[in-house]
Motif scaffolding. Structure first.
Motif, PDB file in Angstrom:
ATOM      1  N   GLN A  76      28.351  44.010  34.287  1.00 51.71           N
ATOM      2  CA  GLN A  76      28.836  44.735  33.104  1.00 51.71           C
ATOM      3  C   GLN A  76      28.210  46.132  32.987  1.00 51.71           C
ATOM      4  N   GLN A  77      28.103  46.806  34.123  1.00 52.29           N
ATOM      5  CA  GLN A  77      27.508  48.137  34.154  1.00 52.29           C
ATOM      6  C   GLN A  77      28.475  49.212  34.656  1.00 52.29           C
ATOM      7  N   LEU A  78      29.575  48.830  35.247  1.00 51.74           N
ATOM      8  CA  LEU A  78      30.526  49.806  35.773  1.00 51.74           C
ATOM      9  C   LEU A  78      31.310  50.440  34.628  1.00 51.74           C
ATOM     10  N   ASP A  79      31.716  51.700  34.842  1.00 47.57           N
ATOM     11  CA  ASP A  79      32.504  52.332  33.784  1.00 47.57           C
ATOM     12  C   ASP A  79      33.874  51.649  33.691  1.00 47.57           C
ATOM     13  N   GLU A  80      34.576  51.905  32.606  1.00 52.18           N
ATOM     14  CA  GLU A  80      35.799  51.177  32.286  1.00 52.18           C
ATOM     15  C   GLU A  80      36.857  51.309  33.376  1.00 52.18           C
ATOM     16  N   ALA A  81      37.062  52.505  33.889  1.00 51.49           N
ATOM     17  CA  ALA A  81      38.099  52.734  34.904  1.00 51.49           C
ATOM     18  C   ALA A  81      37.771  51.999  36.200  1.00 51.49           C
ATOM     19  N   ALA A  82      36.508  52.056  36.628  1.00 53.38           N
ATOM     20  CA  ALA A  82      36.106  51.386  37.861  1.00 53.38           C
ATOM     21  C   ALA A  82      36.219  49.866  37.714  1.00 53.38           C
ATOM     22  N   ALA A  83      35.787  49.354  36.558  1.00 55.36           N
ATOM     23  CA  ALA A  83      35.855  47.909  36.323  1.00 55.36           C
ATOM     24  C   ALA A  83      37.301  47.429  36.319  1.00 55.36           C
ATOM     25  N   LEU A  84      38.208  48.215  35.720  1.00 55.24           N
ATOM     26  CA  LEU A  84      39.615  47.837  35.675  1.00 55.24           C
ATOM     27  C   LEU A  84      40.202  47.782  37.084  1.00 55.24           C
ATOM     28  N   GLN A  85      39.847  48.794  37.904  1.00 50.35           N
ATOM     29  CA  GLN A  85      40.339  48.803  39.278  1.00 50.35           C
ATOM     30  C   GLN A  85      39.819  47.595  40.051  1.00 50.35           C
ATOM     31  N   ASP A  86      38.563  47.246  39.835  1.00 50.15           N
ATOM     32  CA  ASP A  86      37.986  46.095  40.531  1.00 50.15           C
ATOM     33  C   ASP A  86      38.648  44.786  40.094  1.00 50.15           C
ATOM     34  N   ARG A  87      38.928  44.673  38.819  1.00 50.37           N
ATOM     35  CA  ARG A  87      39.568  43.451  38.318  1.00 50.37           C
ATOM     36  C   ARG A  87      40.983  43.307  38.872  1.00 50.37           C
ATOM     37  N   GLN A  88      41.683  44.419  38.973  1.00 48.76           N
ATOM     38  CA  GLN A  88      43.037  44.365  39.538  1.00 48.76           C
ATOM     39  C   GLN A  88      42.987  43.966  41.014  1.00 48.76           C
ATOM     40  N   ASN A  89      42.035  44.534  41.735  1.00 48.84           N
ATOM     41  CA  ASN A  89      41.900  44.180  43.152  1.00 48.84           C
ATOM     42  C   ASN A  89      41.449  42.732  43.326  1.00 48.84           C
ATOM     43  N   LEU A  90      40.596  42.265  42.433  1.00 47.50           N
ATOM     44  CA  LEU A  90      40.166  40.869  42.470  1.00 47.50           C
ATOM     45  C   LEU A  90      41.374  39.939  42.277  1.00 47.50           C
ATOM     46  N   ALA A  91      42.239  40.270  41.324  1.00 52.22           N
ATOM     47  CA  ALA A  91      43.425  39.453  41.077  1.00 52.22           C
ATOM     48  C   ALA A  91      44.328  39.422  42.311  1.00 52.22           C
ATOM     49  N   ARG A  92      44.497  40.562  42.962  1.00 57.83           N
ATOM     50  CA  ARG A  92      45.343  40.613  44.166  1.00 57.83           C
ATOM     51  C   ARG A  92      44.743  39.770  45.292  1.00 57.83           C
ATOM     52  N   LEU A  93      43.437  39.839  45.447  1.00 63.49           N
ATOM     53  CA  LEU A  93      42.781  39.039  46.481  1.00 63.49           C
ATOM     54  C   LEU A  93      42.946  37.538  46.204  1.00 63.49           C
ATOM     55  N   LEU A  94      42.831  37.156  44.950  1.00 66.79           N
ATOM     56  CA  LEU A  94      43.002  35.747  44.592  1.00 66.79           C
ATOM     57  C   LEU A  94      44.435  35.284  44.863  1.00 66.79           C
ATOM     58  N   MET A  95      45.390  36.160  44.607  1.00 65.31           N
ATOM     59  CA  MET A  95      46.788  35.818  44.915  1.00 65.31           C
ATOM     60  C   MET A  95      46.969  35.641  46.415  1.00 65.31           C
ATOM     61  N   GLN A  96      46.417  36.562  47.206  1.00 64.48           N
ATOM     62  CA  GLN A  96      46.530  36.472  48.661  1.00 64.48           C
ATOM     63  C   GLN A  96      45.886  35.192  49.181  1.00 64.48           C
ATOM     64  N   ALA A  97      44.814  34.767  48.536  1.00 64.65           N
ATOM     65  CA  ALA A  97      44.111  33.545  48.940  1.00 64.65           C
ATOM     66  C   ALA A  97      44.768  32.287  48.372  1.00 64.65           C
ATOM     67  N   GLN A  98      45.866  32.466  47.623  1.00 59.34           N
ATOM     68  CA  GLN A  98      46.601  31.356  47.004  1.00 59.34           C
ATOM     69  C   GLN A  98      45.729  30.565  46.027  1.00 59.34           C
ATOM     70  N   ARG A  99      44.806  31.261  45.412  1.00 55.60           N
ATOM     71  CA  ARG A  99      43.959  30.653  44.381  1.00 55.60           C
ATOM     72  C   ARG A  99      44.570  31.007  43.024  1.00 55.60           C
TER      73      ARG A  99
ATOM     74  N   PRO B 209      45.302  29.462  40.018  1.00 53.19           N
ATOM     75  CA  PRO B 209      44.701  29.306  38.683  1.00 53.19           C
ATOM     76  C   PRO B 209      43.685  30.402  38.380  1.00 53.19           C
ATOM     77  N   GLU B 210      42.865  30.770  39.374  1.00 51.91           N
ATOM     78  CA  GLU B 210      41.887  31.830  39.169  1.00 51.91           C
ATOM     79  C   GLU B 210      42.579  33.177  38.994  1.00 51.91           C
ATOM     80  N   ALA B 211      43.645  33.394  39.755  1.00 52.96           N
ATOM     81  CA  ALA B 211      44.397  34.644  39.636  1.00 52.96           C
ATOM     82  C   ALA B 211      44.990  34.782  38.240  1.00 52.96           C
ATOM     83  N   VAL B 212      45.518  33.681  37.710  1.00 54.33           N
ATOM     84  CA  VAL B 212      46.085  33.712  36.362  1.00 54.33           C
ATOM     85  C   VAL B 212      45.033  34.113  35.342  1.00 54.33           C
TER      86      VAL B 212
END
Length: 361
Positions: free
Chosen positions: A92-115, A117-120
Motif C-alpha cells: 500500500q505504498q505505490l501511487d494511485e496510478a501505478a497501483a491501478l495499472q498493477d491491479r489491472q495487469n494482475l487481473a489479466r494474468l489471473l485470467m490467462q492462468a484460468q484462475r 474466481p481470483e480474477a473476479v
C-alpha cells in the motif's frame, strides 16, 4: 510492458533517490541497466539481493516486488508475476496510478492462468472500463455465472450500439445458456442486421427462434434468407432439425421440420415424412405421431404399417390396429412374427374391452 516500466523508472530516478533506501535504489538502478542490456537474469538477481533491505510495508519493498513482477512477466513466469504483483500491492505504498495499472495487469494474468474466481475478485474492484468489463464478463461466463455477466454485457451495447460483435455474440450465447431464448433471438437479430450477408447469422437466428418455440418464424427466416440470395443448402436445413433432436428437443425438431415442409423449403420425401413421424413419436405427441405415420403408411412399406399398427395399439385403438395389420404383407420371418404377435394382442384386448391395464404391457 517492460519498456514502459523501464522508462518510468528512468524518469522517476531522481525522486526515488531522495525517497528510498540507498542500497535499494542502487539495486533498482542496476536492474534497470541490466534490463536495458537485455540481461533479465542479472536484473532479477540484483533485485532479489535487495529484498533483505526492503522491509515489509515500505515503498522499497513495493518497488522491488513490482520490478520482480514485470521481470517475471517478461520471462513468461506468470505464476511468479502474480505473487510479486500481489506483494507489491499489499505494501500500500505505490501511487494511485501505478497501483491501478498493477491491479489491472494482475487481473489479466489471473485470467490467462484460468484462475477465474481470483480474477473476479480483482476485476470487481476495478473501474468499469470497456476492457475491464469485458474481462469480467468473460470471467463470469467461465464460472457459469451468466446472470451476473448478461447485465454487464447489456450495459456495453446500450452505451455503445456500435460495440464489437463479440458483445452481441456473448449475449446470444449466455442467454442461450440461461434458456432465455427470446432474448437470444433479440440479440441474434441485431447481429443479422449488422451482417445480413452472413449465412451463420441466418442459421443461428432460425435456430434460436425454433428453441424459443417460434418454429413457424424460424422457417420464415430461412425462406427469407433464400429469397435474399443466401446460399442455404438442404443439408443446412436438415442439420438444424438434427441439432434440436440431438440436444433433447424432439418436439421443437418436429415442429421445425413440419414448418420447413409447409414452407416448401424441404420436399416431402418418404424418408423425411418417416423422420417427422419418428420425431413426433419421440416427443410423445401421440396425435401428431399417429397422423404422420398414417401418411407414411399410405405409400410406405410393411415396416411402416407395422409401426403404425404398434402405435395404434399403444393408444388403445385396437380395431384400427387390426385394420392396419390387414394391409401388411410381411417381407420376412421377423415381420411375420411381429404381425402375428401384435394381431393376437389386439384381438385379446378387443375380447376384454373393460380392461384398464397399460396397453404397452
Amino acid at each position: 510492458m517492460l519498456r514502459w516500466l523501464l522508462l518510468l523508472c528512468l524518469l522517476s530516478a531522481p525522486a526515488l533517490a531522495k525517497e528510498i533506501d540507498a542500497e535499494v535504489y542502487v539495486a533498482i538502478q542496476a536492474a534497470t541497466d541490466a534490463e536495458a542490456a537485455g540481461d533479465l537474469g542479472k536484473a532479477r538477481e540484483a533485485l532479489e539481493q535487495a529484498l533483505p533491505q526492503a522491509e515489509s510495508g515500505t515503498l522499497e519493498r513495493a518497488l522491488v516486488a513490482q520490478r520482480l513482477a514485470y521481470l517475471a512477466i517478461a520471462a513468461q513466469r506468470n505464476a511468479a508475476a502474480i505473487d510479486w504483483l500481489r506483494e507489491a500491492l499489499a505494501q500500500q505504498q505505490l501511487d494511485e496510478a501505478a497501483a491501478l495499472q498493477d491491479r489491472q495487469n494482475l487481473a489479466r494474468l489471473l485470467m490467462q492462468a484460468q484462475r477465474y474466481p481470483e480474477a473476479v475478485t480483482e476485476l470487481e474492484s476495478l473501474p468499469r472500463t470497456d476492457s475491464n468489463r469485458q474481462l469480467l464478463v468473460q470471467a463470469y461466463r467461465q464460472l457459469g455465472q451468466f446472470r451476473k455477466a448478461v447485465p454487464l454485457a447489456e450495459q456495453v451495447v446500450r452505451a455503445n450500439p456500435q460495440a464489437d460483435d463479440i458483445w452481441y455474440r456473448l449475449l446470444v450465447g449466455m442467454n442461450y445458456e440461461l434458456e432465455r431464448f427470446d432474448q437470444a433471438v433479440r440479440w441474434q437479430q441485431a447481429l443479422l442486421q449488422r451482417a445480413p450477408e452472413s449465412v451463420d447469422n441466418w442459421r443461428q437466428l432460425a435456430s434460436m427462434q425454433s428453441l424459443a418455440g417460434e418454429q413457424v418464424a424460424a422457417a420464415a427466416t430461412l425462406r427469407l434468407a433464400r429469397e435474399a440470395g443466401i446460399a442455404l443448402a438442404t443439408t443446412d436445413l436438415e442439420n438444424l432439425v438434427a441439432l434440436h433432436a440431438q440436444s433433447g428437443a424432439p418436439w421443437q425438431a418436429a415442429r421445425l421440420m413440419q414448418a420447413l415442409l409447409d414452407e416448401g423449403l424441404l420436399s416431402s420425401s418418404a424418408d423425411r415424412l418417416r423422420r417427422l413421424a419418428y420425431l413426433w413419436q419421440t416427443a410423445r405427441d401421440h396425435e401428431r405421431a399417429l397422423a404422420a405415420w398414417e401418411r407414411v403408411a399410405r405409400s410406405g412399406n410393411s415396416a411402416d404399417r407395422l409401426q403404425l399398427a404398434w402405435l395404434q395399439y399403444q393408444q388403445r385403438q385396437w380395431q384400427a390396429a387390426l385394420a392396419t395389420l390387414q394391409a401388411v404383407q410381411p417381407a420376412n420371418a421377423s415381420q411375420r412374427r411381429q404381425l402375428q404377435s401384435l394381431k393376437q394382442a389386439a384381438e385379446a384386448r378387443l375380447a376384454r374391452p373393460e380392461s384398464g391395464s397399460d396397453p404397452s404391457s
